[in-house]
Design a protein around this motif. Structure first.
Motif, PDB file in Angstrom:
ATOM      1  N   PRO A 113      -0.818 -77.823 -15.581  1.00  0.00           N
ATOM      2  CA  PRO A 113      -1.319 -79.204 -15.504  1.00  0.00           C
ATOM      3  C   PRO A 113      -0.735 -80.152 -16.554  1.00  0.00           C
ATOM      4  CG  PRO A 113      -3.027 -77.727 -16.327  1.00  0.00           C
ATOM      5  CD  PRO A 113      -1.878 -76.865 -15.940  1.00  0.00           C
ATOM      6  N   TYR A 114      -0.134 -79.601 -17.589  1.00  0.00           N
ATOM      7  CA  TYR A 114       0.510 -80.467 -18.598  1.00  0.00           C
ATOM      8  C   TYR A 114       1.491 -79.624 -19.411  1.00  0.00           C
ATOM      9  CZ  TYR A 114      -3.160 -78.332 -21.466  1.00  0.00           C
ATOM     10  OH  TYR A 114      -3.994 -77.431 -22.071  1.00  0.00           O
ATOM     11  N   ARG A 115       2.384 -80.311 -20.103  1.00  0.00           N
ATOM     12  CA  ARG A 115       3.397 -79.593 -20.887  1.00  0.00           C
ATOM     13  C   ARG A 115       2.875 -79.273 -22.285  1.00  0.00           C
ATOM     14  NH1 ARG A 115       8.376 -83.344 -21.148  1.00  0.00           N
ATOM     15  NH2 ARG A 115       9.633 -81.494 -21.609  1.00  0.00           N
ATOM     16  N   ILE A 116       3.278 -78.124 -22.776  1.00  0.00           N
ATOM     17  CA  ILE A 116       3.021 -77.764 -24.173  1.00  0.00           C
ATOM     18  C   ILE A 116       4.379 -77.516 -24.818  1.00  0.00           C
ATOM     19  CG2 ILE A 116       1.938 -76.133 -25.765  1.00  0.00           C
ATOM     20  CD1 ILE A 116      -0.116 -75.459 -23.609  1.00  0.00           C
ATOM     21  N   LEU A 117       4.721 -78.335 -25.806  1.00  0.00           N
ATOM     22  CA  LEU A 117       6.022 -78.192 -26.453  1.00  0.00           C
ATOM     23  C   LEU A 117       5.853 -77.749 -27.898  1.00  0.00           C
ATOM     24  CD1 LEU A 117       7.859 -81.466 -25.307  1.00  0.00           C
ATOM     25  CD2 LEU A 117       7.772 -79.250 -24.151  1.00  0.00           C
ATOM     26  N   LYS A 118       6.756 -76.885 -28.323  1.00  0.00           N
ATOM     27  CA  LYS A 118       6.787 -76.506 -29.729  1.00  0.00           C
ATOM     28  C   LYS A 118       7.561 -77.592 -30.464  1.00  0.00           C
ATOM     29  CE  LYS A 118       8.236 -72.146 -30.030  1.00  0.00           C
ATOM     30  NZ  LYS A 118       8.509 -70.778 -30.455  1.00  0.00           N
ATOM     31  N   LYS A 119       7.014 -78.117 -31.552  1.00  0.00           N
ATOM     32  CA  LYS A 119       7.672 -79.233 -32.247  1.00  0.00           C
ATOM     33  C   LYS A 119       7.776 -78.980 -33.737  1.00  0.00           C
ATOM     34  CE  LYS A 119       8.940 -82.054 -29.377  1.00  0.00           C
ATOM     35  NZ  LYS A 119      10.386 -82.043 -29.306  1.00  0.00           N
ATOM     36  N   ASP A 120       8.942 -79.253 -34.271  1.00  0.00           N
ATOM     37  CA  ASP A 120       9.101 -79.221 -35.721  1.00  0.00           C
ATOM     38  C   ASP A 120       8.451 -80.497 -36.267  1.00  0.00           C
ATOM     39  OD1 ASP A 120       9.957 -79.499 -38.335  1.00  0.00           O
ATOM     40  OD2 ASP A 120      11.911 -78.589 -37.917  1.00  0.00           O
ATOM     41  N   PRO A 121       7.440 -80.371 -37.149  1.00  0.00           N
ATOM     42  CA  PRO A 121       6.743 -81.573 -37.620  1.00  0.00           C
ATOM     43  C   PRO A 121       7.692 -82.581 -38.273  1.00  0.00           C
ATOM     44  CG  PRO A 121       6.053 -79.619 -38.877  1.00  0.00           C
ATOM     45  CD  PRO A 121       6.861 -79.137 -37.707  1.00  0.00           C
ATOM     46  N   ALA A 122       8.789 -82.091 -38.823  1.00  0.00           N
ATOM     47  CA  ALA A 122       9.731 -82.986 -39.502  1.00  0.00           C
ATOM     48  C   ALA A 122      10.300 -84.034 -38.549  1.00  0.00           C
ATOM     49  CB  ALA A 122      10.861 -82.175 -40.133  1.00  0.00           C
ATOM     50  N   PHE A 123      10.367 -83.695 -37.255  1.00  0.00           N
ATOM     51  CA  PHE A 123      10.976 -84.621 -36.292  1.00  0.00           C
ATOM     52  C   PHE A 123       9.951 -85.371 -35.445  1.00  0.00           C
ATOM     53  CE2 PHE A 123      14.408 -81.470 -36.963  1.00  0.00           C
ATOM     54  CZ  PHE A 123      15.291 -82.345 -37.591  1.00  0.00           C
ATOM     55  N   LEU A 124       8.683 -85.115 -35.709  1.00  0.00           N
ATOM     56  CA  LEU A 124       7.645 -85.712 -34.887  1.00  0.00           C
ATOM     57  C   LEU A 124       7.677 -87.238 -34.953  1.00  0.00           C
ATOM     58  CD1 LEU A 124       5.397 -84.646 -33.094  1.00  0.00           C
ATOM     59  CD2 LEU A 124       3.834 -84.841 -35.019  1.00  0.00           C
ATOM     60  N   PHE A 125       7.817 -87.747 -36.151  1.00  0.00           N
ATOM     61  CA  PHE A 125       7.813 -89.194 -36.340  1.00  0.00           C
ATOM     62  C   PHE A 125       8.931 -89.857 -35.531  1.00  0.00           C
ATOM     63  CE2 PHE A 125       8.599 -93.162 -38.639  1.00  0.00           C
ATOM     64  CZ  PHE A 125       7.308 -93.680 -38.613  1.00  0.00           C
ATOM     65  N   ASP A 159      -1.184 -80.532 -32.372  1.00  0.00           N
ATOM     66  CA  ASP A 159      -1.735 -79.381 -33.102  1.00  0.00           C
ATOM     67  C   ASP A 159      -1.027 -79.378 -34.452  1.00  0.00           C
ATOM     68  OD1 ASP A 159      -2.856 -76.875 -33.777  1.00  0.00           O
ATOM     69  OD2 ASP A 159      -2.738 -76.173 -31.699  1.00  0.00           O
ATOM     70  N   ILE A 160      -1.772 -79.689 -35.524  1.00  0.00           N
ATOM     71  CA  ILE A 160      -1.130 -79.902 -36.830  1.00  0.00           C
ATOM     72  C   ILE A 160      -0.657 -78.593 -37.488  1.00  0.00           C
ATOM     73  CG2 ILE A 160      -2.330 -82.072 -37.347  1.00  0.00           C
ATOM     74  CD1 ILE A 160      -4.124 -80.403 -39.300  1.00  0.00           C
ATOM     75  N   PRO A 161       0.346 -78.703 -38.365  1.00  0.00           N
ATOM     76  CA  PRO A 161       0.825 -77.513 -39.078  1.00  0.00           C
ATOM     77  C   PRO A 161      -0.232 -77.007 -40.057  1.00  0.00           C
ATOM     78  CG  PRO A 161       2.331 -79.373 -39.371  1.00  0.00           C
ATOM     79  CD  PRO A 161       1.100 -79.904 -38.732  1.00  0.00           C
ATOM     80  N   ARG A 162      -0.090 -75.758 -40.412  1.00  0.00           N
ATOM     81  CA  ARG A 162      -0.912 -75.215 -41.496  1.00  0.00           C
ATOM     82  C   ARG A 162      -0.566 -75.939 -42.783  1.00  0.00           C
ATOM     83  NH1 ARG A 162      -2.467 -70.034 -39.494  1.00  0.00           N
ATOM     84  NH2 ARG A 162      -2.216 -70.756 -37.366  1.00  0.00           N
ATOM     85  N   PHE A 163      -1.527 -76.180 -43.646  1.00  0.00           N
ATOM     86  CA  PHE A 163      -1.176 -76.848 -44.895  1.00  0.00           C
ATOM     87  C   PHE A 163      -2.114 -76.513 -46.041  1.00  0.00           C
ATOM     88  CE2 PHE A 163      -4.211 -80.445 -45.355  1.00  0.00           C
ATOM     89  CZ  PHE A 163      -4.893 -80.321 -44.158  1.00  0.00           C
ATOM     90  N   THR A 164      -1.580 -76.701 -47.253  1.00  0.00           N
ATOM     91  CA  THR A 164      -2.357 -76.498 -48.460  1.00  0.00           C
ATOM     92  C   THR A 164      -2.631 -77.869 -49.056  1.00  0.00           C
ATOM     93  OG1 THR A 164      -1.008 -74.541 -48.781  1.00  0.00           O
ATOM     94  CG2 THR A 164      -2.374 -75.201 -50.622  1.00  0.00           C
ATOM     95  N   LEU A 165      -3.897 -78.140 -49.323  1.00  0.00           N
ATOM     96  CA  LEU A 165      -4.237 -79.448 -49.917  1.00  0.00           C
ATOM     97  C   LEU A 165      -3.477 -79.602 -51.224  1.00  0.00           C
ATOM     98  CD1 LEU A 165      -8.081 -80.020 -49.506  1.00  0.00           C
ATOM     99  CD2 LEU A 165      -6.237 -81.358 -48.495  1.00  0.00           C
ATOM    100  N   GLY A 166      -2.954 -80.791 -51.449  1.00  0.00           N
ATOM    101  CA  GLY A 166      -2.176 -81.028 -52.672  1.00  0.00           C
ATOM    102  C   GLY A 166      -0.702 -80.864 -52.399  1.00  0.00           C
ATOM    103  N   LYS A 167      -0.345 -79.710 -51.872  1.00  0.00           N
ATOM    104  CA  LYS A 167       1.066 -79.391 -51.685  1.00  0.00           C
ATOM    105  C   LYS A 167       1.692 -80.113 -50.489  1.00  0.00           C
ATOM    106  CE  LYS A 167       3.849 -75.219 -51.211  1.00  0.00           C
ATOM    107  NZ  LYS A 167       3.877 -75.160 -49.743  1.00  0.00           N
ATOM    108  N   ASP A 168       0.998 -80.086 -49.362  1.00  0.00           N
ATOM    109  CA  ASP A 168       1.593 -80.628 -48.132  1.00  0.00           C
ATOM    110  C   ASP A 168       0.920 -81.917 -47.665  1.00  0.00           C
ATOM    111  OD1 ASP A 168       3.128 -78.136 -47.855  1.00  0.00           O
ATOM    112  OD2 ASP A 168       1.198 -77.256 -47.316  1.00  0.00           O
ATOM    113  N   ASP A 169       0.200 -82.570 -48.567  1.00  0.00           N
ATOM    114  CA  ASP A 169      -0.592 -83.746 -48.178  1.00  0.00           C
ATOM    115  C   ASP A 169       0.216 -84.802 -47.442  1.00  0.00           C
ATOM    116  OD1 ASP A 169      -2.536 -82.422 -49.485  1.00  0.00           O
ATOM    117  OD2 ASP A 169      -3.079 -84.035 -50.864  1.00  0.00           O
ATOM    118  N   LYS A 170       1.406 -85.115 -47.972  1.00  0.00           N
ATOM    119  CA  LYS A 170       2.175 -86.236 -47.408  1.00  0.00           C
ATOM    120  C   LYS A 170       2.543 -85.983 -45.951  1.00  0.00           C
ATOM    121  CE  LYS A 170       2.990 -88.775 -51.229  1.00  0.00           C
ATOM    122  NZ  LYS A 170       1.882 -89.673 -51.467  1.00  0.00           N
ATOM    123  N   MET A 171       2.993 -84.766 -45.688  1.00  0.00           N
ATOM    124  CA  MET A 171       3.386 -84.436 -44.310  1.00  0.00           C
ATOM    125  C   MET A 171       2.179 -84.542 -43.369  1.00  0.00           C
ATOM    126  SD  MET A 171       4.695 -80.812 -42.738  1.00  0.00           S
ATOM    127  CE  MET A 171       3.287 -79.961 -43.400  1.00  0.00           C
TER     128      MET A 171
END
Ligand code: ADP
Ligand code: MG
Length: 226
Positions: free
Chosen positions: A66-78, A94-106
């Motif tokens: 019923p819809y597409r599911i694509l794997k995406k590199d978050p770096a290219f999402l923007f 579906d957001i990447p795993r992240f550690t508060l502080g370290k990956d906040d900007k992404m």
């Protein structure tokens, strides 16, 4: 028209982000006629893998997914999001795993692409603490968006039952203290209904599944105005 962009997100892993996101995406596509795409930016790509599994099971012999599911590199999402905005009604991220502080900007840049964030909250003290940091992050994004006059909505919902009998009450009072909206309906123990799947809507499955899901789904649609 430009797409609505939603993330079922929390910093915490294993709180039903992917499962809930897939159930919602499937129902929006199959029951609301929305043109949906699901962008899986999580390195474990569990949404993408669910779909691969279904394809291997040959569930799609007679009907396409019923819809597409694509794997995406978050770096290219923007860079790519605008292409999808033109083509679809609803984009799930579906957001990447992240550690508060370290990956906040992404993470902030991804969540700032969204207009809606649904936050699964699992009962239990330790889970709540990491949700707190996540909610502060969301609030900062909302403030920024507000200054620019852009809509941004978020709400929590209780997604899983805690181990202790008091966990539930604690979770509710925790959310109250956080000051974020909490959906009245819960979406818990989905597993008892079935494994996560993307080809069939819970609303079309059976009476029990429908009853379990429908109130939550309707409240979700109403809250975010989808
Ligand atoms: N509402 C729920 N009730 C019970 N188990 C669930 C629920 N949602 C998901 N699960 C199970 O919990 C695990 C984690 O769910 P998942 O959606 O992958 O979490 P996340 O994406 O937050 O890491 C999976 O094994 C899934 O089948
Ligand atoms: Mg996940």
């Amino acid at each position: 028209m430009s797409a609505r962009i939603i993330s079922v997100a929390n910093r915490k892993g294993g709180v039903s982000k992917t499962t809930t996101g897939l159930f919602l995406a499937t129902s929006l596509a199959l029951n609301k006629g929305k043109k949906v795409i699901y962008l899986d930016c999580d390195s474990q790509a569990s949404a993408y893998e669910y779909r691969q599994f279904e394809k291997n099971m040959e569930l799609y012999q007679s009907t396409p997914p019923p819809y597409r599911i694509l794997k995406k590199d978050p770096a290219f999402l923007f860079d790519e999001i605008q292409d999808y905005e033109k083509e679809y009604d609803m984009i799930f991220i579906d957001i990447p795993r992240f550690t508060l502080g370290k990956d906040d900007k992404m993470i902030i840049s991804i969540l700032a692409m969204c207009d809606s964030v649904l936050i699964p909250i699992k009962s239990g003290e330790l889970d709540n603490l990491s949700t707190l940091g996540f909610v502060r992050m969301i609030e900062a994004i909302r403030e920024h968006k507000q200054e620019k006059g852009r809509p941004y909505q978020y709400a929590g919902f209780l997604s899983m039952t805690g181990k202790r009998p008091t966990d539930d009450k604690d979770a509710r009072s925790f959310v109250k203290d956080l000051g974020i909206p909490l959906l009245k309906h819960e979406l818990r123990d989905v597993r008892e209904l079935s494994n996560p799947y993307t080809y069939e809507s819970l609303l079309n499955k059976g009476k029990a599944e429908k009853e379990r899901f429908e109130a939550f789904f309707n409240e979700f649609i109403q809250f975010f105005n989808f």
